[in-house]
Design a protein around this motif. Structure first.
Motif, mmCIF file in Angstrom:
data_model
loop_
_atom_site.group_PDB
_atom_site.id
_atom_site.type_symbol
_atom_site.label_atom_id
_atom_site.label_comp_id
_atom_site.label_asym_id
_atom_site.label_seq_id
_atom_site.Cartn_x
_atom_site.Cartn_y
_atom_site.Cartn_z
ATOM 1 N N ALA A 19 0.855 -1.185 0.000
ATOM 2 C CA ALA A 19 0.000 0.000 0.000
ATOM 3 C C ALA A 19 0.891 1.235 0.000
ATOM 4 N N GLY A 20 0.430 2.286 -0.668
ATOM 5 C CA GLY A 20 1.166 3.540 -0.676
ATOM 6 C C GLY A 20 2.019 3.764 -1.903
ATOM 7 N N LYS A 57 -3.561 3.141 -2.552
ATOM 8 C CA LYS A 57 -3.782 2.700 -1.175
ATOM 9 C C LYS A 57 -4.117 1.213 -1.070
ATOM 10 N N SER A 59 -3.291 -2.798 -1.541
ATOM 11 C CA SER A 59 -2.160 -3.724 -1.577
ATOM 12 C C SER A 59 -2.579 -5.006 -2.303
ATOM 13 N N CYS A 173 -11.059 3.214 6.649
ATOM 14 C CA CYS A 173 -9.916 4.088 6.357
ATOM 15 C C CYS A 173 -9.829 4.478 4.885
ATOM 16 N N ARG A 187 -6.330 5.210 12.808
ATOM 17 C CA ARG A 187 -4.966 5.706 12.595
ATOM 18 C C ARG A 187 -4.303 6.059 13.928
ATOM 19 N N ASP A 193 -2.751 3.289 8.860
ATOM 20 C CA ASP A 193 -2.553 4.515 8.093
ATOM 21 C C ASP A 193 -2.879 4.330 6.620
ATOM 22 N N ARG A 194 -3.655 3.286 6.297
ATOM 23 C CA ARG A 194 -3.990 3.033 4.894
ATOM 24 C C ARG A 194 -5.342 2.355 4.799
#
Length: 237
Positions: A19-20, A57, A59, A173, A187, A193-194
């Motif tokens: 993710a990210g 975001k 995965s 989220c 969070r 955080d994702r």
């Protein structure tokens, strides 16, 4: 960064996308970001051809071809690929097959964006497990969540996220289609955080060998912590 490779032969390479990360630079240039295509190309030293995409975001299983011919063959058969995603959603979701046409979502970065036509969109949702936590995050004294298996039968942009929002069960989220109050709580208190959406499994016919390829992307530590926190370990066995 070294990406986790799930499968690699002379025609294909498949990774477990973190993710990210954006898939490639063309999605949205921004200084200092890492991109899957360029990172994986440097890691294996081969030219890559994207077959599908995952949101930044999201995965999970991400497939690349190693030639344009193989990429074209996979794209042609993509509607026949068995795709299974995992999502943690708000509320207790009932099993359903949702048939809800979708137009392209608004692009907030494009000043000239105009709405496009709606196209057919279908997703099958199956609830794998439920939890109710003694957390008064919103207007209720407790908070309910479900672990959901999502099987998109079409491939519209943000399809799973938008379909789940329509059902009243947004992905936990998801800052665009969900409720930020829940996002901020998880969070700040659980280190999430994702967005909790993961491309878990892909099953498809190899375009060259004609063998059945079955791929599964392991869950990352944040996902594992949520599964444990909710008591859902047995749901994925």
């Amino acid at each position: 960064m070294t990406l986790e490779i799930l499968y690699h032969d002379e025609h294909l390479v498949v990774i477990n996308k973190p993710a990210g990360m954006l898939v490639h630079k063309g999605e949205r240039l921004s200084h200092g970001r890492e991109f899957v295509l360029q990172t994986l190309r440097d890691q294996i030293g081969q030219t890559l051809y994207p077959v599908h995409r995952l949101d930044k975001k999201t995965s999970g299983v991400l497939l690349f071809a190693l030639s344009s011919e193989v990429a074209s063959a996979l794209v042609k058969q993509w509607s026949e690929v068995d795709k299974q995603y995992l999502a943690v959603v708000r509320g207790h979701l009932q099993d359903t097959l949702l048939d809800l046409p979708l137009a392209p979502p608004r692009d907030k970065f494009d000043k000239n964006w105009v709405p496009g036509p709606e196209k057919p969109a279908q997703t099958r949702f199956t609830s794998l497990a439920e939890a109710e936590l003694d957390l008064a995050i919103d207007k209720y004294p407790t908070s309910r969540y479900s672990l959901v298996l999502c099987e998109p039968l079409t491939g519209r942009k943000h399809q799973l996220r938008r379909h789940l929002r329509h059902l009243g069960h947004p992905i936990l989220c998801d800052s665009r289609y969900g409720k930020n109050r829940h996002y901020h709580y998880f969070r700040d208190h659980f280190g999430v955080d994702r967005m909790l959406l993961h491309c878990w499994k892909l099953h498809f016919i190899h375009p060259i060998t004609r063998d059945t390829v079955k791929l599964e992307a392991p869950l990352d530590p944040i996902w594992q912590s949520i599964i444990e926190r909710m008591g859902w370990q047995s749901a994925l066995v």
